[in-house]
Design a protein around this motif. Sequence first.
Motif, short mmCIF file in Angstrom:
data_model
loop_
_atom_site.label_atom_id
_atom_site.label_comp_id
_atom_site.label_asym_id
_atom_site.label_seq_id
_atom_site.Cartn_x
_atom_site.Cartn_y
_atom_site.Cartn_z
N MET A 1 195.02 5.97 82.39
CA MET A 1 195.00 4.50 82.26
C MET A 1 194.18 3.90 83.41
SD MET A 1 198.20 1.80 82.28
CE MET A 1 198.90 2.44 80.78
N SER A 2 193.33 2.94 83.11
CA SER A 2 192.50 2.32 84.13
C SER A 2 193.33 1.44 85.04
CB SER A 2 191.39 1.49 83.50
OG SER A 2 191.94 0.38 82.86
N ALA A 3 192.73 1.02 86.18
CA ALA A 3 193.44 0.20 87.16
C ALA A 3 193.83 -1.15 86.59
CB ALA A 3 192.58 0.02 88.41
N ALA A 4 192.94 -1.76 85.76
CA ALA A 4 193.22 -3.10 85.25
C ALA A 4 194.44 -3.12 84.34
CB ALA A 4 191.99 -3.66 84.52
N PRO A 5 194.58 -2.21 83.34
CA PRO A 5 195.78 -2.21 82.52
C PRO A 5 197.04 -1.94 83.33
CG PRO A 5 194.03 -1.07 81.36
CD PRO A 5 193.53 -1.34 82.76
N ARG A 6 196.95 -1.04 84.33
CA ARG A 6 198.13 -0.77 85.16
C ARG A 6 198.60 -2.04 85.86
NH1 ARG A 6 195.54 4.16 86.57
NH2 ARG A 6 194.81 3.27 88.52
N ARG A 7 197.63 -2.82 86.39
CA ARG A 7 197.99 -4.07 87.07
C ARG A 7 198.61 -5.05 86.08
NH1 ARG A 7 193.27 -3.19 90.26
NH2 ARG A 7 191.99 -4.22 88.68
N THR A 8 198.04 -5.08 84.86
CA THR A 8 198.57 -5.99 83.85
C THR A 8 200.02 -5.66 83.52
OG1 THR A 8 196.40 -6.24 82.86
CG2 THR A 8 198.27 -6.84 81.49
N LEU A 9 200.30 -4.37 83.30
CA LEU A 9 201.66 -3.96 82.96
C LEU A 9 202.62 -4.24 84.11
CD1 LEU A 9 200.94 -0.60 81.11
CD2 LEU A 9 201.71 -2.75 80.11
N ALA A 10 202.18 -3.97 85.34
CA ALA A 10 203.04 -4.22 86.50
C ALA A 10 203.36 -5.69 86.63
CB ALA A 10 202.36 -3.71 87.77
N ALA A 11 202.32 -6.54 86.46
CA ALA A 11 202.52 -7.99 86.59
C ALA A 11 203.46 -8.51 85.52
CB ALA A 11 201.18 -8.71 86.50
N LEU A 12 203.27 -8.04 84.28
CA LEU A 12 204.13 -8.50 83.19
C LEU A 12 205.54 -8.00 83.36
CD1 LEU A 12 201.72 -8.02 80.15
CD2 LEU A 12 202.37 -10.15 81.26
N GLY A 13 205.68 -6.79 83.91
CA GLY A 13 207.01 -6.26 84.14
C GLY A 13 207.78 -7.07 85.16
N ILE A 14 207.13 -7.46 86.23
CA ILE A 14 207.76 -8.29 87.26
C ILE A 14 208.14 -9.63 86.68
CG2 ILE A 14 207.35 -9.53 89.41
CD1 ILE A 14 205.66 -7.14 90.28
N ALA A 15 207.22 -10.23 85.90
CA ALA A 15 207.51 -11.54 85.30
C ALA A 15 208.73 -11.46 84.40
CB ALA A 15 206.30 -12.03 84.51
N ALA A 16 208.85 -10.37 83.62
CA ALA A 16 209.99 -10.22 82.71
C ALA A 16 211.28 -10.04 83.48
CB ALA A 16 209.75 -9.03 81.78
N TRP A 149 187.01 -19.96 91.08
CA TRP A 149 186.69 -19.59 92.46
C TRP A 149 187.83 -18.77 93.07
CZ3 TRP A 149 182.71 -18.83 95.14
CH2 TRP A 149 182.61 -19.07 96.52
N TYR A 150 187.47 -17.60 93.61
CA TYR A 150 188.41 -16.69 94.29
C TYR A 150 189.39 -15.99 93.36
CZ TYR A 150 187.07 -17.33 99.16
OH TYR A 150 186.39 -17.30 100.36
N VAL A 151 189.18 -16.09 92.05
CA VAL A 151 189.98 -15.30 91.11
C VAL A 151 189.18 -14.05 90.76
CG1 VAL A 151 191.04 -15.21 88.83
CG2 VAL A 151 191.17 -17.32 90.18
N PRO A 152 189.65 -12.87 91.19
CA PRO A 152 188.86 -11.64 90.95
C PRO A 152 188.67 -11.37 89.46
CG PRO A 152 190.62 -11.26 92.56
CD PRO A 152 190.88 -12.59 91.94
N GLU A 153 187.46 -11.09 89.09
CA GLU A 153 187.13 -10.84 87.69
C GLU A 153 187.95 -9.68 87.13
OE1 GLU A 153 185.26 -11.62 84.13
OE2 GLU A 153 185.01 -12.74 86.00
N GLU A 154 188.15 -8.65 87.95
CA GLU A 154 188.86 -7.47 87.45
C GLU A 154 190.35 -7.72 87.23
OE1 GLU A 154 188.71 -7.13 91.99
OE2 GLU A 154 187.41 -7.78 90.36
N SER A 155 190.87 -8.82 87.78
CA SER A 155 192.29 -9.15 87.62
C SER A 155 192.52 -10.29 86.64
CB SER A 155 192.89 -9.52 88.98
OG SER A 155 192.74 -8.50 89.92
N LEU A 156 191.44 -10.82 86.07
CA LEU A 156 191.55 -12.03 85.27
C LEU A 156 192.45 -11.86 84.05
CD1 LEU A 156 190.67 -14.96 85.10
CD2 LEU A 156 188.62 -14.23 83.87
N ASP A 157 192.35 -10.72 83.38
CA ASP A 157 193.18 -10.50 82.19
C ASP A 157 194.66 -10.51 82.55
OD1 ASP A 157 190.99 -10.35 80.56
OD2 ASP A 157 190.91 -8.16 80.52
N ALA A 158 195.02 -9.86 83.65
CA ALA A 158 196.42 -9.83 84.09
C ALA A 158 196.89 -11.23 84.47
CB ALA A 158 196.57 -8.88 85.28
N ILE A 159 196.05 -11.96 85.17
CA ILE A 159 196.41 -13.32 85.61
C ILE A 159 196.60 -14.24 84.41
CG2 ILE A 159 195.50 -15.34 86.85
CD1 ILE A 159 194.13 -13.26 88.76
#
Length: 350
Positions: A1-16, A149-159
């Motif tokens: 799994m790439s870094a971006a999906p891992r961050r997405t899952l982690a972020a959604l898990g915390i939110a839940a 501005w200052y929102v990393p492109e690689e994290s945008l989907d997770a955000i």
Amino acid sequence: MSAAPRRTLAALGIAALLGASACAGTSAVSSAGPSTGSPATPNASGGRTQGEWTWTDDRGKTITLPERPERIVAQSGAAAALWDFGVRPVGVFGPHKLKNGGRDPEVGEVDIDTVESIGNVWGEFNVEKYASLQPDLLVAGMYQKNTLWYVPEESLDAIDQIAPTVGVQLSGKPLPGIIERYGELAAALGADPDAPAVAEARKRFDAASAALKDLAAKRPGLTVMVVTATPDALYVAYKPDHPDIAYWSELGLNIVSPERPTESEGGFWEVLSWENADKYKADVILVDARAQSMKAEEMAKKPTWADLPAVKAGQVYPWHAAERYSHLGYAKVMEELVAELDKARDDVVS
């Protein structure tokens, strides 16, 4: 799994996990009312309709929420502007804390001890911490079209999965219009556009604008250049891409401006090698005052800089390149600028 999906899952898990327990301090609007600005009453572009909250941002993106968002996370410049209008973000990212622990000027009057830090430097945005704040909305300015501005492109989907985002266009727009836009957004978020401090700040902005216009009329021969620098190059500001510089030029200030930068140069600046730092001459030079920018003392070590007429005359002053877009913020900037230019000689460059 790439870094971006891992961050997405982690972020959604915390939110839940945190869904059942909201963080403390949910009010996004100061009880004292806004400290500056004079926004228009929200209309079709923002406001509440039968309980719903809607806003169309400067990307043309319409956000619709069941109720007005209260937990706001904002990039430091946007946070500073909203703070002046009475909105109190719960989190901030982008420059806000100096190395000595003090408040970075880019975050204006935001109380950095009462907001959570999501990141302090370029490329730093803690998605998991952002999710833990249970944000209702993220706000950021945009210097490039559709780029927050200052929102990393690689994290945008997770955000984007965590909360809606609002972008405010900062380049290619008139300075007063950008300030009013932040005022409109603040009012849509619950700030009082008629608070006494609002009228006072707008009067101060108008007075500072009038003072600068008057000075420019009386000193037509005074030339000003605006720059930033790195150890490798001097960057001369291109007026149309900087709302503050463009506004001062409209008020009559004689500002040096290069030709439009090529697409490959990215706009905003003409990039000069230090050997060619004397391409333009001016009576006064304003130097980027951001904490991460090259300081005038460091630039003084460059022989071509030291030989510039304005530098020899001691007429080098700060340029607040990342000032927040509020009436209070730019009133202070222009008051300082008028005081500096008023004492400057206009015969340094013949």
